[in-house]
Design a protein around this motif. Sequence first.
Motif, PDB file in Angstrom:
ATOM      1  N   THR A  67       0.835  -1.209   0.000  1.00 13.68           N
ATOM      2  CA  THR A  67       0.000   0.000   0.000  1.00 13.68           C
ATOM      3  C   THR A  67       0.863   1.250   0.000  1.00 13.68           C
ATOM      4  O   THR A  67       0.604   2.213  -0.730  1.00 13.68           O
ATOM      5  N   VAL A  68       1.905   1.230   0.835  1.00 10.35           N
ATOM      6  CA  VAL A  68       2.738   2.428   0.957  1.00 10.35           C
ATOM      7  C   VAL A  68       3.576   2.641  -0.307  1.00 10.35           C
ATOM      8  O   VAL A  68       3.775   3.784  -0.742  1.00 10.35           O
ATOM      9  N   VAL A  69       4.030   1.567  -0.942  1.00  7.91           N
ATOM     10  CA  VAL A  69       4.754   1.721  -2.219  1.00  7.91           C
ATOM     11  C   VAL A  69       3.846   2.414  -3.238  1.00  7.91           C
ATOM     12  O   VAL A  69       4.263   3.327  -3.954  1.00  7.91           O
ATOM     13  N   LYS A  70       2.596   1.992  -3.252  1.00  6.90           N
ATOM     14  CA  LYS A  70       1.649   2.616  -4.191  1.00  6.90           C
ATOM     15  C   LYS A  70       1.470   4.108  -3.885  1.00  6.90           C
ATOM     16  O   LYS A  70       1.469   4.948  -4.793  1.00  6.90           O
ATOM     17  N   GLU A  71       1.333   4.433  -2.599  1.00  6.30           N
ATOM     18  CA  GLU A  71       1.145   5.846  -2.220  1.00  6.30           C
ATOM     19  C   GLU A  71       2.371   6.680  -2.598  1.00  6.30           C
ATOM     20  O   GLU A  71       2.250   7.794  -3.114  1.00  6.30           O
ATOM     21  N   ILE A  72       3.546   6.122  -2.345  1.00  7.84           N
ATOM     22  CA  ILE A  72       4.783   6.843  -2.681  1.00  7.84           C
ATOM     23  C   ILE A  72       4.873   7.034  -4.198  1.00  7.84           C
ATOM     24  O   ILE A  72       5.226   8.113  -4.688  1.00  7.84           O
ATOM     25  N   ALA A  73       4.548   5.974  -4.934  1.00  5.70           N
ATOM     26  CA  ALA A  73       4.609   6.063  -6.399  1.00  5.70           C
ATOM     27  C   ALA A  73       3.687   7.174  -6.903  1.00  5.70           C
ATOM     28  O   ALA A  73       4.028   7.929  -7.812  1.00  5.70           O
ATOM     29  N   MET A  74       2.527   7.294  -6.267  1.00 10.66           N
ATOM     30  CA  MET A  74       1.586   8.330  -6.684  1.00 10.66           C
ATOM     31  C   MET A  74       2.178   9.729  -6.446  1.00 10.66           C
ATOM     32  O   MET A  74       2.071  10.611  -7.299  1.00 10.66           O
ATOM     33  N   MET A  75       2.827   9.880  -5.301  1.00 12.08           N
ATOM     34  CA  MET A  75       3.420  11.195  -5.002  1.00 12.08           C
ATOM     35  C   MET A  75       4.582  11.490  -5.935  1.00 12.08           C
ATOM     36  O   MET A  75       4.742  12.607  -6.427  1.00 12.08           O
ATOM     37  N   GLU A  76       5.396  10.479  -6.190  1.00 16.32           N
ATOM     38  CA  GLU A  76       6.533  10.689  -7.097  1.00 16.32           C
ATOM     39  C   GLU A  76       6.029  10.915  -8.525  1.00 16.32           C
ATOM     40  O   GLU A  76       6.590  11.716  -9.262  1.00 16.32           O
ATOM     41  N   GLY A  77       4.974  10.184  -8.882  1.00  9.29           N
ATOM     42  CA  GLY A  77       4.412  10.339 -10.217  1.00  9.29           C
ATOM     43  C   GLY A  77       3.890  11.747 -10.433  1.00  9.29           C
ATOM     44  O   GLY A  77       4.064  12.340 -11.501  1.00  9.29           O
ATOM     45  N   LYS A  98      26.282   9.024 -15.673  1.00 13.75           N
ATOM     46  CA  LYS A  98      27.373   8.878 -16.643  1.00 13.75           C
ATOM     47  C   LYS A  98      26.816   8.376 -17.979  1.00 13.75           C
ATOM     48  O   LYS A  98      27.210   8.836 -19.043  1.00 13.75           O
ATOM     49  N   GLU A  99      25.863   7.444 -17.897  1.00 12.10           N
ATOM     50  CA  GLU A  99      25.276   6.874 -19.123  1.00 12.10           C
ATOM     51  C   GLU A  99      24.273   7.819 -19.771  1.00 12.10           C
ATOM     52  O   GLU A  99      24.227   7.938 -20.984  1.00 12.10           O
ATOM     53  N   PHE A 100      23.428   8.408 -18.936  1.00  9.46           N
ATOM     54  CA  PHE A 100      22.290   9.177 -19.478  1.00  9.46           C
ATOM     55  C   PHE A 100      22.163  10.545 -18.797  1.00  9.46           C
ATOM     56  O   PHE A 100      21.196  10.784 -18.053  1.00  9.46           O
ATOM     57  N   PRO A 101      23.108  11.431 -19.052  1.00 12.58           N
ATOM     58  CA  PRO A 101      23.032  12.736 -18.366  1.00 12.58           C
ATOM     59  C   PRO A 101      21.798  13.550 -18.737  1.00 12.58           C
ATOM     60  O   PRO A 101      21.438  14.480 -18.023  1.00 12.58           O
ATOM     61  N   ASP A 102      21.130  13.171 -19.845  1.00 11.30           N
ATOM     62  CA  ASP A 102      19.978  13.968 -20.286  1.00 11.30           C
ATOM     63  C   ASP A 102      18.633  13.404 -19.837  1.00 11.30           C
ATOM     64  O   ASP A 102      17.588  13.990 -20.121  1.00 11.30           O
ATOM     65  N   ILE A 103      18.647  12.256 -19.182  1.00 10.48           N
ATOM     66  CA  ILE A 103      17.362  11.648 -18.793  1.00 10.48           C
ATOM     67  C   ILE A 103      17.001  12.042 -17.362  1.00 10.48           C
ATOM     68  O   ILE A 103      17.788  11.808 -16.437  1.00 10.48           O
ATOM     69  N   PRO A 104      15.832  12.643 -17.172  1.00 14.29           N
ATOM     70  CA  PRO A 104      15.435  13.025 -15.812  1.00 14.29           C
ATOM     71  C   PRO A 104      15.359  11.805 -14.884  1.00 14.29           C
ATOM     72  O   PRO A 104      14.790  10.777 -15.251  1.00 14.29           O
ATOM     73  N   LEU A 105      15.955  11.969 -13.722  1.00 11.06           N
ATOM     74  CA  LEU A 105      15.964  10.905 -12.708  1.00 11.06           C
ATOM     75  C   LEU A 105      15.311  11.468 -11.449  1.00 11.06           C
ATOM     76  O   LEU A 105      15.767  12.479 -10.909  1.00 11.06           O
ATOM     77  N   ILE A 106      14.224  10.825 -11.013  1.00 17.93           N
ATOM     78  CA  ILE A 106      13.497  11.297  -9.825  1.00 17.93           C
ATOM     79  C   ILE A 106      13.763  10.305  -8.695  1.00 17.93           C
ATOM     80  O   ILE A 106      13.501   9.107  -8.847  1.00 17.93           O
ATOM     81  N   VAL A 107      14.246  10.811  -7.580  1.00 18.42           N
ATOM     82  CA  VAL A 107      14.665   9.954  -6.464  1.00 18.42           C
ATOM     83  C   VAL A 107      13.890  10.347  -5.205  1.00 18.42           C
ATOM     84  O   VAL A 107      13.886  11.515  -4.815  1.00 18.42           O
ATOM     85  N   GLY A 108      13.262   9.357  -4.556  1.00 20.04           N
ATOM     86  CA  GLY A 108      12.548   9.652  -3.307  1.00 20.04           C
ATOM     87  C   GLY A 108      13.500   9.917  -2.162  1.00 20.04           C
ATOM     88  O   GLY A 108      13.313  10.847  -1.378  1.00 20.04           O
ATOM     89  N   ALA A 109      14.535   9.089  -2.038  1.00 21.68           N
ATOM     90  CA  ALA A 109      15.529   9.275  -0.962  1.00 21.68           C
ATOM     91  C   ALA A 109      16.882   8.786  -1.454  1.00 21.68           C
ATOM     92  O   ALA A 109      16.978   7.742  -2.100  1.00 21.68           O
ATOM     93  N   LEU A 110      17.902   9.577  -1.152  1.00 24.43           N
ATOM     94  CA  LEU A 110      19.272   9.184  -1.494  1.00 24.43           C
ATOM     95  C   LEU A 110      19.913   8.584  -0.250  1.00 24.43           C
ATOM     96  O   LEU A 110      20.023   9.250   0.774  1.00 24.43           O
ATOM     97  N   ASP A 111      20.321   7.319  -0.343  1.00 24.40           N
ATOM     98  CA  ASP A 111      20.903   6.650   0.824  1.00 24.40           C
ATOM     99  C   ASP A 111      22.426   6.750   0.837  1.00 24.40           C
ATOM    100  O   ASP A 111      23.025   7.384  -0.032  1.00 24.40           O
ATOM    101  N   PHE A 122      13.262   8.268 -15.412  1.00 22.29           N
ATOM    102  CA  PHE A 122      13.403   7.125 -14.499  1.00 22.29           C
ATOM    103  C   PHE A 122      12.992   7.575 -13.102  1.00 22.29           C
ATOM    104  O   PHE A 122      13.446   8.621 -12.614  1.00 22.29           O
ATOM    105  N   VAL A 123      12.130   6.778 -12.460  1.00 16.43           N
ATOM    106  CA  VAL A 123      11.625   7.146 -11.132  1.00 16.43           C
ATOM    107  C   VAL A 123      11.906   6.002 -10.156  1.00 16.43           C
ATOM    108  O   VAL A 123      11.488   4.866 -10.388  1.00 16.43           O
ATOM    109  N   CYS A 124      12.636   6.311  -9.079  1.00 21.72           N
ATOM    110  CA  CYS A 124      12.891   5.275  -8.055  1.00 21.72           C
ATOM    111  C   CYS A 124      12.513   5.819  -6.679  1.00 21.72           C
ATOM    112  O   CYS A 124      12.356   7.031  -6.500  1.00 21.72           O
ATOM    113  N   ILE A 125      12.384   4.920  -5.729  1.00 27.23           N
ATOM    114  CA  ILE A 125      12.053   5.350  -4.366  1.00 27.23           C
ATOM    115  C   ILE A 125      13.338   5.609  -3.574  1.00 27.23           C
ATOM    116  O   ILE A 125      13.482   6.640  -2.938  1.00 27.23           O
ATOM    117  N   ILE A 126      14.268   4.649  -3.636  1.00 24.85           N
ATOM    118  CA  ILE A 126      15.554   4.832  -2.937  1.00 24.85           C
ATOM    119  C   ILE A 126      16.688   4.619  -3.927  1.00 24.85           C
ATOM    120  O   ILE A 126      16.669   3.663  -4.713  1.00 24.85           O
TER     121      ILE A 126
END
Length: 214
Positions: free
Chosen positions: A34-44, A175-188, A160-164
Amino acid sequence: MKEYANVTYLNHPVLTHKIAILRDKNTPTSEFRTVVKEIAMMEGYEALKHVATKSVEIETPIEKTVQPMIVGKKLCFVPILRAGLGMVDGFTALVPTARVGHIGLYRDEVTHEPHEYYCKLPEGIEDMDVFVVDPMLATGGSAVDAIKMLKQHGAKKLHFVCIIAAPEGVEVFEKEFPDIPLIVGALDRQLNENAYICPGLGDAGDRIFGTYRY
Ligand code: PRP
Ligand code: URA
């Protein structure tokens, strides 16, 4: 950690709170999903803020008006199996008419290299805004392979959208894709010797699908 123009770190207390729930090893599978879904919605919500709209005439109870609306069939969400599946419902809750493609990759337990086992993408992906979703960006190998596969299929507008994320994964991706937007929920902090993210949340796929044995 070096700053990159295309990387967005979503520092929001609601998101951080929900990610903490995922990190807790006592969070059961049902709540985890459930929480993964909620986070995905916020990141989306954040990731989709630049998608194209078209003007549509509608009639309110008061009068006719022309309003910008998202064209769902021009959007494609692509989860990396398995764990990315957990984020799809959050994204499709935002745009139910979007297309969904699937890429299957698993990491070799010893080498940590990704291996492809599935790929099914909608026709016309060349013209779509494509959002790849996966909760974890660890070494970055799976993300890089998924984006390369999508490019081979003609996709041009990628995100690309990730949670962590681990710093190592962000570096590899940038390095591979400097032009592709990367959305990160938390940087560990870092990866451990097994290429797991620390502090992380463990194995995202196992926690979403209840397949862990610990
Ligand atoms: C996890 C995760 C990513 C990948 C990240 O999947 O969902 O796809 O690892 O690691 P990387 O950045 O080092 O490539 P996994 O391979 O464990 O498969 P699963 O989702 O089927 O459990
Ligand atoms: N994949 C996961 O699911 N978790 C990690 O910490 C790293 C890769």
